[in-house]
Design a protein around this motif. Structure first.
Motif, short mmCIF file in Angstrom:
data_model
loop_
_atom_site.label_atom_id
_atom_site.label_comp_id
_atom_site.label_asym_id
_atom_site.label_seq_id
_atom_site.Cartn_x
_atom_site.Cartn_y
_atom_site.Cartn_z
N LYS A 1 2.31 53.40 -15.19
CA LYS A 1 3.12 53.82 -14.05
C LYS A 1 3.77 52.62 -13.37
CE LYS A 1 0.39 57.96 -12.94
NZ LYS A 1 -0.51 58.60 -11.94
N LEU A 2 2.99 51.56 -13.19
CA LEU A 2 3.52 50.36 -12.54
C LEU A 2 4.59 49.69 -13.40
CD1 LEU A 2 0.17 48.85 -11.20
CD2 LEU A 2 1.95 50.01 -9.88
N LYS A 3 4.39 49.70 -14.70
CA LYS A 3 5.38 49.09 -15.61
C LYS A 3 6.70 49.86 -15.55
CE LYS A 3 6.11 45.79 -18.58
NZ LYS A 3 5.80 45.91 -20.02
N GLU A 4 6.61 51.19 -15.51
CA GLU A 4 7.81 52.02 -15.41
C GLU A 4 8.58 51.74 -14.12
OE1 GLU A 4 6.58 56.04 -15.73
OE2 GLU A 4 6.05 55.90 -17.86
N LYS A 5 7.84 51.47 -13.04
CA LYS A 5 8.48 51.20 -11.74
C LYS A 5 8.93 49.76 -11.60
CE LYS A 5 5.92 54.75 -9.16
NZ LYS A 5 5.03 55.02 -8.00
N GLY A 6 8.59 48.91 -12.57
CA GLY A 6 8.98 47.50 -12.49
C GLY A 6 8.12 46.68 -11.55
N ASN B 1 2.61 42.44 -20.17
CA ASN B 1 1.71 43.39 -20.83
C ASN B 1 0.28 42.84 -20.87
OD1 ASN B 1 3.70 45.28 -21.24
ND2 ASN B 1 4.25 44.49 -23.25
N ILE B 2 -0.15 42.34 -19.72
CA ILE B 2 -1.50 41.83 -19.54
C ILE B 2 -2.19 42.69 -18.48
CG2 ILE B 2 -2.90 39.89 -18.73
CD1 ILE B 2 -1.71 39.31 -21.41
N LEU B 3 -3.37 43.18 -18.81
CA LEU B 3 -4.12 44.04 -17.89
C LEU B 3 -5.47 43.41 -17.59
CD1 LEU B 3 -4.71 46.72 -16.40
CD2 LEU B 3 -5.41 47.67 -18.61
N ARG C 1 -18.23 41.79 -15.78
CA ARG C 1 -17.54 43.06 -15.49
C ARG C 1 -16.04 42.87 -15.24
NH1 ARG C 1 -19.78 44.18 -9.32
NH2 ARG C 1 -19.55 42.03 -8.59
N LEU C 2 -15.50 41.74 -15.73
CA LEU C 2 -14.06 41.49 -15.68
C LEU C 2 -13.55 41.30 -17.10
CD1 LEU C 2 -12.02 39.11 -13.40
CD2 LEU C 2 -11.85 38.88 -15.87
N TRP C 3 -12.47 42.00 -17.43
CA TRP C 3 -11.82 41.88 -18.73
C TRP C 3 -10.35 41.55 -18.54
CZ3 TRP C 3 -15.54 45.34 -17.53
CH2 TRP C 3 -16.64 45.48 -18.39
N VAL C 4 -9.83 40.63 -19.34
CA VAL C 4 -8.39 40.37 -19.40
C VAL C 4 -7.93 40.82 -20.78
CG1 VAL C 4 -6.53 38.68 -19.31
CG2 VAL C 4 -8.52 38.44 -17.80
N ILE C 5 -7.02 41.79 -20.81
CA ILE C 5 -6.63 42.45 -22.06
C ILE C 5 -5.14 42.22 -22.32
CG2 ILE C 5 -6.55 44.64 -23.30
CD1 ILE C 5 -8.71 45.63 -21.26
N ASP C 6 -4.82 41.75 -23.52
CA ASP C 6 -3.44 41.61 -23.96
C ASP C 6 -3.06 42.92 -24.64
OD1 ASP C 6 -1.06 41.08 -25.29
OD2 ASP C 6 -1.60 39.01 -25.77
N LEU C 7 -2.19 43.70 -24.00
CA LEU C 7 -1.83 45.00 -24.53
C LEU C 7 -0.81 44.92 -25.66
CD1 LEU C 7 -1.63 46.98 -21.17
CD2 LEU C 7 -3.45 47.07 -22.88
N ASP C 8 -0.20 43.76 -25.87
CA ASP C 8 0.69 43.58 -27.02
C ASP C 8 -0.09 43.46 -28.31
OD1 ASP C 8 3.20 43.73 -25.79
OD2 ASP C 8 3.13 41.62 -25.19
N ILE D 1 -2.81 35.43 -16.26
CA ILE D 1 -2.48 36.65 -15.50
C ILE D 1 -1.45 36.44 -14.40
CG2 ILE D 1 -4.81 37.49 -15.97
CD1 ILE D 1 -5.45 37.15 -12.99
N LYS D 2 -0.98 35.23 -14.17
CA LYS D 2 0.00 34.97 -13.11
C LYS D 2 1.31 35.71 -13.38
CE LYS D 2 1.93 30.93 -15.46
NZ LYS D 2 2.21 29.50 -15.41
N ASP D 3 2.18 35.71 -12.37
CA ASP D 3 3.56 36.22 -12.50
C ASP D 3 3.64 37.71 -12.79
OD1 ASP D 3 4.47 33.63 -12.05
OD2 ASP D 3 4.51 33.16 -14.19
N LYS D 4 3.16 38.54 -11.87
CA LYS D 4 3.34 39.98 -11.90
C LYS D 4 2.69 40.68 -13.07
CE LYS D 4 6.89 42.09 -10.33
NZ LYS D 4 8.24 42.66 -10.14
#
Length: 240
Positions: free
Chosen positions: A76-81, A86-88, A101-108, A218-221
């Motif tokens: 939803k956030l990606k659609e709204k800009g 693509n990092i979650l 209990r923290l994960w950094v995921i590369d969705l690409d 994870i920086k930059d939006k």
């Protein structure tokens, strides 16, 4: 006789030209069709299929329910800009603070890049988080979706500002100075000595040794989501 040969030659030339055009069009369109099919297949993957594709190497996977909520909000956030990478980053505050209990995921690439300890606010709970707030001076963590902001150097060294994207839930994060930063009290040794992880003033504090790498990724939006299975949160949650 000469006339018949000329007619035969013209007919043969026409047929050859027509066949070349046909095969040329067929060949040029094939990659486009394949590419379209691949894109369509990717967009139709279910959350469960994406979850099962995650490459964790030596890391544990997050719970499916927390990942599902995180991915749906990210889309939803990606659609709204409101997020651009693509990092979650997923933080699951339903888990013990003494566990990662923290994960950094590369969705690409469907890859888990980091899996780490992370602190919650001192008034949010001891080992387990159970009380959240958007209010200043509450020393509590806020749930929900954030967009990562700019890097700065503060009292904890390199830190990353956060913008809360949910009105009444976490949109006061920047005013509260809720940021990602490193802290000595977020470590395995602290847990061993104190029987629980240290707590912050509301920030998702992480181990000092991974702070630079985490912030760089994870920086930059990019999207950061703090999960907790709370019905009251789900009723009031509304992404900006």
């Amino acid at each position: 006789m000469v006339y018949k040969r000329i007619v035969f030659f013209l007919v043969l030339t026409f047929l050859l030209m027509s066949s070349n055009v046909f095969f040329s069009k067929a060949n040029s369109s094939t990659p486009v069709v394949l590419k379209t099919n691949v894109l369509k297949a990717n967009t139709e993957l279910t959350v469960e299929e994406i979850y099962n594709k995650l490459s964790a190497t030596n890391f544990n996977l997050p719970k499916l329910e927390s990942f599902k909520e995180a991915l749906e909000g990210f889309n939803k956030l990606k659609e709204k800009g409101l997020v651009s990478k693509n990092i979650l980053t997923l933080i699951d505050f339903s888990l013990s603070a003494n566990t990662k209990r923290l994960w950094v995921i590369d969705l690409d690439t469907d890859t888990i890049l980091l899996h780490s300890l992370v602190a919650h606010g001192r008034n949010t709970g001891d080992e387990f988080a159970n009380n959240f707030s958007n209010a200043a001076e509450s020393y509590k963590s806020s749930l929900g979706f954030y967009s990562t902001g700019e890097i700065y150097n503060g009292k904890h060294g390199k830190s990353l500002k956060l913008d809360g994207l949910e009105p009444g839930i976490n949109d006061n994060a920047r005013n509260r100075a809720v940021v990602v930063h490193g802290a000595n009290y977020v470590s395995e040794s602290f847990v061993r000595n104190n029987k629980r992880l240290g707590r912050s003033l509301g920030c998702p504090a992480v181990p000092v040794e991974i702070t630079d790498e985490l912030i760089s990724i994870i920086k930059d939006k990019s999207c950061l989501f703090i999960y907790f299975p709370s019905e009251s949160y789900k009723r009031t949650s509304k992404l900006i």
